[in-house]
Design an enzyme around this catalytic site. Structure first.
Site, PDB file in Angstrom:
ATOM      1  CG  HIS A  34      -1.783   1.185   1.322  1.00  0.00           C
ATOM      2  ND1 HIS A  34      -2.940   1.289   0.572  1.00  0.00           N
ATOM      3  CD2 HIS A  34      -1.668   2.338   2.018  1.00  0.00           C
ATOM      4  CE1 HIS A  34      -3.496   2.461   0.817  1.00  0.00           C
ATOM      5  NE2 HIS A  34      -2.752   3.112   1.681  1.00  0.00           N
ATOM      6  CG  ASP A  82      -5.565  -0.291   2.454  1.00  0.00           C
ATOM      7  OD1 ASP A  82      -5.214  -1.305   1.822  1.00  0.00           O
ATOM      8  OD2 ASP A  82      -6.078   0.701   1.912  1.00  0.00           O
TER       9      ASP A  82
HETATM   10  C1  GRF Z   1       1.637   0.828  -6.310  1.00  0.00           C
HETATM   11  O1  GRF Z   1       1.817   2.159  -5.977  1.00  0.00           O
HETATM   12  C2  GRF Z   1       1.129   0.044  -5.135  1.00  0.00           C
HETATM   13  O2  GRF Z   1       1.605   0.510  -3.911  1.00  0.00           O
HETATM   14  C3  GRF Z   1      -0.359   0.261  -5.225  1.00  0.00           C
HETATM   15  O3  GRF Z   1      -0.647   0.272  -6.601  1.00  0.00           O
HETATM   16  C4  GRF Z   1       0.516   0.658  -7.328  1.00  0.00           C
HETATM   17  C5  GRF Z   1       0.793  -0.446  -8.300  1.00  0.00           C
HETATM   18  O4  GRF Z   1       1.832  -0.130  -9.203  1.00  0.00           O
HETATM   19  N1  GRF Z   1      -1.063  -0.756  -4.486  1.00  0.00           N
HETATM   20  P1  GRF Z   1       2.401  -1.267 -10.142  1.00  0.00           P
HETATM   21  O5  GRF Z   1       1.249  -1.845 -10.938  1.00  0.00           O
HETATM   22  O6  GRF Z   1       3.051  -2.300  -9.277  1.00  0.00           O
HETATM   23  O7  GRF Z   1       3.383  -0.571 -11.032  1.00  0.00           O
END
Ligand code: GRF
Length: 198
Positions: free
Chosen positions: A105, A141
């Site tokens: 998160h 979360d």
């Molecule tokens: C990341 O910022 C993660 O923390 C959130 O969604 C985003 C996903 O990015 N849950 P990616 O698809 O891994 O590039």
């Protein structure tokens, strides 16, 4: 070695970090990648790494039906890693996989659960922002924290700049947290696994 199914919805940069870090003598191996969004870039990343990748759309079906499909496709996995998976999992799914689902998160939980974390962090004027890997529970979360990484908020930050810098920290944190969890070494709720300051 734990086998891991990764759930994604988009570009999959965290998936890529998990893939890049899983070399021998790894603690985990990604065996399946599932996207609820057709054409997600993460699916291509998985296939390029030779990993079974499939789409299970959520549209046009009751949530329970969607999650039963997910559950069936994840059979054989020891753990599930959510990596930018943009669906909230129901109590049924979380109970079925109790204690075996991790999420990353983009905030220092328990601050800023939910969406738009970078905007909210800037609006609140926090001087440290970060990311959290936690166990998924029924409360959004709010499950036990495995690890966190912190970054400073800079004076001229925008949500986009902050998100981009934080992503680098996410890519360091998630593989380490998943590996520690897979090895049973994650000291839940004890000191952070990783911090930008140590
Ligand atoms: C990341 O910022 C993660 O923390 C959130 O969604 C985003 C996903 O990015 N849950 P990616 O698809 O891994 O590039």
């Amino acid at each position: 070695m734990k086998s891991v199914g990764v759930l994604i919805s988009g570009r999959g940069s965290n998936l890529q970090a998990l893939l890049d870090a899983q070399d021998a003598p790894g603690a985990y191996r990604i065996v399946r990648v599932i996207s609820n969004v057709e054409g997600a870039l993460g699916l291509e990343r998985a296939r390029a790494a030779g990993i079974d990748a499939l789409t299970i759309p959520h549209q046009g079906k009751p949530r329970e039906a969607f999650e039963r499909e997910l559950d069936a496709a994840l059979q054989g996995c020891d753990l599930v890693a959510l990596a930018g998976f943009m669906r909230v999992l129901s109590p049924w799914f979380v109970t079925a996989w109790s204690g075996r689902v991790l999420n990353i998160h983009p905030s220092l939980l328990p601050s800023f659960p939910g969406r738009d974390t970078h905007e909210r962090a800037l609006a609140a004027g926090v001087k440290l922002h970060g990311c959290t890997v936690h166990v998924v529970t029924e409360a959004l979360d709010a499950g036990p924290i495995i690890g966190q990484a912190a970054i400073p908020v800079l004076r001229d930050d925008t949500p986009e700049l902050l998100a981009a810098r934080l992503l680098d920290a996410e890519h360091l944190l998630y593989p380490r947290a998943l590996a520690a969890f897979a090895k049973g070494e994650a000291a839940l709720l004890e000191k952070p696994l990783l911090s930008a300051w140590t």
